[in-house]
Enzyme design. Structure first.
Site, PDB file in Angstrom:
ATOM      1  N   ARG A   1     -11.299  14.552   8.922  1.00 21.59           N
ATOM      2  CA  ARG A   1     -12.137  14.945   7.776  1.00 21.59           C
ATOM      3  C   ARG A   1     -13.543  15.281   8.246  1.00 21.59           C
ATOM      4  NH1 ARG A   1     -11.001   9.828   4.060  1.00 21.59           N
ATOM      5  NH2 ARG A   1      -9.160   9.364   5.298  1.00 21.59           N
TER       6      ARG A   1
ATOM      7  N   HIS B   1     -12.934   2.226   0.663  1.00 23.42           N
ATOM      8  CA  HIS B   1     -12.881   1.167   1.692  1.00 23.42           C
ATOM      9  C   HIS B   1     -13.535  -0.118   1.187  1.00 23.42           C
ATOM     10  CE1 HIS B   1     -12.825   4.396   5.126  1.00 23.42           C
ATOM     11  NE2 HIS B   1     -11.589   3.992   4.871  1.00 23.42           N
TER      12      HIS B   1
ATOM     13  N   GLU C   1      -7.980  -6.007   5.467  1.00 25.45           N
ATOM     14  CA  GLU C   1      -7.850  -5.516   4.094  1.00 25.45           C
ATOM     15  C   GLU C   1      -6.694  -6.203   3.380  1.00 25.45           C
ATOM     16  OE1 GLU C   1      -8.378  -1.434   5.800  1.00 25.45           O
ATOM     17  OE2 GLU C   1      -9.197  -1.062   3.817  1.00 25.45           O
TER      18      GLU C   1
ATOM     19  N   ARG D   1      -2.615  -2.189  -3.307  1.00 22.15           N
ATOM     20  CA  ARG D   1      -3.858  -1.475  -3.020  1.00 22.15           C
ATOM     21  C   ARG D   1      -3.851  -0.196  -3.857  1.00 22.15           C
ATOM     22  NH1 ARG D   1      -5.780   1.727   2.404  1.00 22.15           N
ATOM     23  NH2 ARG D   1      -7.852   2.152   1.620  1.00 22.15           N
TER      24      ARG D   1
ATOM     25  N   ASN E   1       0.873  -1.174   0.000  1.00 19.95           N
ATOM     26  CA  ASN E   1       0.000   0.000   0.000  1.00 19.95           C
ATOM     27  C   ASN E   1       0.908   1.221   0.000  1.00 19.95           C
ATOM     28  OD1 ASN E   1      -1.819   2.011   0.468  1.00 19.95           O
ATOM     29  ND2 ASN E   1      -2.664   1.146   2.357  1.00 19.95           N
TER      30      ASN E   1
END
Ligand code: AMP
Length: 394
Positions: free
Chosen positions: A232, A173, A378, A84, A9
């Protein structure tokens, strides 16, 4: 095809990695190279014996960091690399074996994810140098949500913005929502039906899954839409940008920075983006932290209620991510805000959930929609999709 997969990633100045063995019981080698390109770049991780290590890599670039990662694989050889990739646009509905055409398609989507896709591509280029003999697969965060219907993915904007510029909701996601909903379908007697998933970490999103397919999700064109997150804002009035520009003279870059990096739990609490610290401060009566916790939980419940419209019937809700897996307070509050759904949270089970554990939190003999905690994986899902992609190609 089942081979050990090195999951990568890659960010603009970091590379997270995990070596996923074919034997699910084998300890994972995992770590992160951080601050790449700077004098204090370093590689941190865990060996298979569980020992932590930290290695200075002054001024290392992505390729040098990958060579250092290779040294940390303890002689275990990956059979493939799974990357990813944040944004696959409308082109990628599933994982893809990386070749020149896939690289150009990821490049073509970079306008939609200017911070992420170029970094992911840098990771692919570096990995191809360090592991030239290995097949490389791109696994997209957006792919799981390509099953959304136009009703769910279109914004009420002029058609040309969608047709010519790809302005629509994509969702993110995806690997996490796919993993936990499929896990629930396996673990629960209810099987694959209607599940609401709440991935609550530094980034947060919800998803409605019907029969293992994403029907709707809270993130949109970018990962800023939807829930309150660590830094966020999530949803704000779309008129906010014009208002801040006209009234305060803020530039678009400043507004973008404030909404992405200075808002969320951090902005509301005035203290921190870390939920553990927010909970502690709220417990001690800090008003900003109490408000942050209230707004955070309320917005999750509101989003889950809204997404339930995308499901013909509801089998349960699944909590995952650092907060979803580890915060009984957030789970209790969110479930408490949805009394009409007929959940029956067992408080003792909720409080007793241990980090890393999966399980159902319902009271005994409850027959209504279930409440589950399922730790996300993940990396495991990316490895699985990588192997599946290679199998299909073979
Ligand atoms: P992630 O991005 O999935 O690693 O999740 C990070 C978030 O999980 C941070 O806000 C952490 O504060 C939060 N978190 C981790 N452990 C706990 C815990 N025991 N209680 C509450 N929040 C937690």
């Amino acid at each position: 095809m089942n081979v050990p997969v090195l999951v990568i990633n890659c960010g603009s100045s970091s590379i997270k990695y995990a070596l996923i063995d074919t034997d699910p019981e084998a300890p994972r080698l995992a770590g992160i190279a951080e601050r790449l390109g700077s004098p204090d770049a370093c590689l941190k991780g865990k060996s298979s014996a569980g020992d932590k290590f930290e290695q200075a890599l002054p001024n290392a670039d992505h390729t040098q960091a990958l060579s250092a990662i290779l040294e940390r694989l303890e002689g275990r050889t990956p059979g493939a690399i799974g990357h990813r990739i944040v944004h696959g646009g409308e082109k990628f509905t599933q994982a893809a074996l990386i070749d020149a055409s896939v690289v150009s398609a990821i490049q073509a989507t970079a306008a939609l994810a200017p911070l992420h896709n170029p970094a992911n591509l840098a990771g692919i280029a570096a990995t191809q140098k360090v592991f030239p003999q290995l097949p490389q697969v791109a696994v997209f965060d957006t792919a799981f949500h390509q099953s959304l219907s136009p009703t769910a993915y279109r914004y009420a904007l002029p058609e040309s913005l969608y047709a010519e510029h790809g302005i629509r909701r994509y969702g993110f996601h995806g690997t996490s929502h796919a993993f936990v909903s499929q896990r629930a379908a396996t673990l629960s007697a209810r099987g694959a039906g209607g599940w609401l998933t709440a991935h609550l970490g530094n980034g947060c999103s919800t998803c409605a899954v019907w029969n293992n397919q994403s029907q709707d999700t809270s993130m949109g064109l970018t990962p800023l839409e939807g829930l309150v997150m660590g830094t966020r804002s999530g949803d704000v009035d779309p008129g906010l940008h014009a208002h801040l520009h006209r009234q305060l003279g803020w530039s678009l870059d400043k507004i973008d920075d404030v909404l992405n990096k200075q808002s969320g739990l951090l902005g509301l609490s005035g203290l921190t983006n870390d939920m553990r610290e927010v909970e502690e401060a709220a417990e001690q009566g800090h008003e900003g932290a109490m408000l942050a916790l209230d707004v955070f939980c309320y917005r999750i419940a509101k989003s889950l209620a809204a997404l339930s419209c995308a499901l013909p019937s509801l089998d349960g809700v699944i909590f995952t991510g650092g907060i979803g897996e580890n915060s009984p307070i957030v789970r209790r509050r969110v479930v408490g805000l949805l009394p009409h759904f007929g959940f029956a949270l067992n408080e003792i089970r909720n409080d007793a959930m241990i980090r890393g554990q999966e399980g159902k939190l319902d009271s005994d003999q409850h027959t209504g929609p279930e409440v589950w905690v399922i730790p996300t994986d993940e990396e495991g899902r990316i490895a699985m999709e990588t192997c599946h992609c290679l199998e299909v190609q073979a």
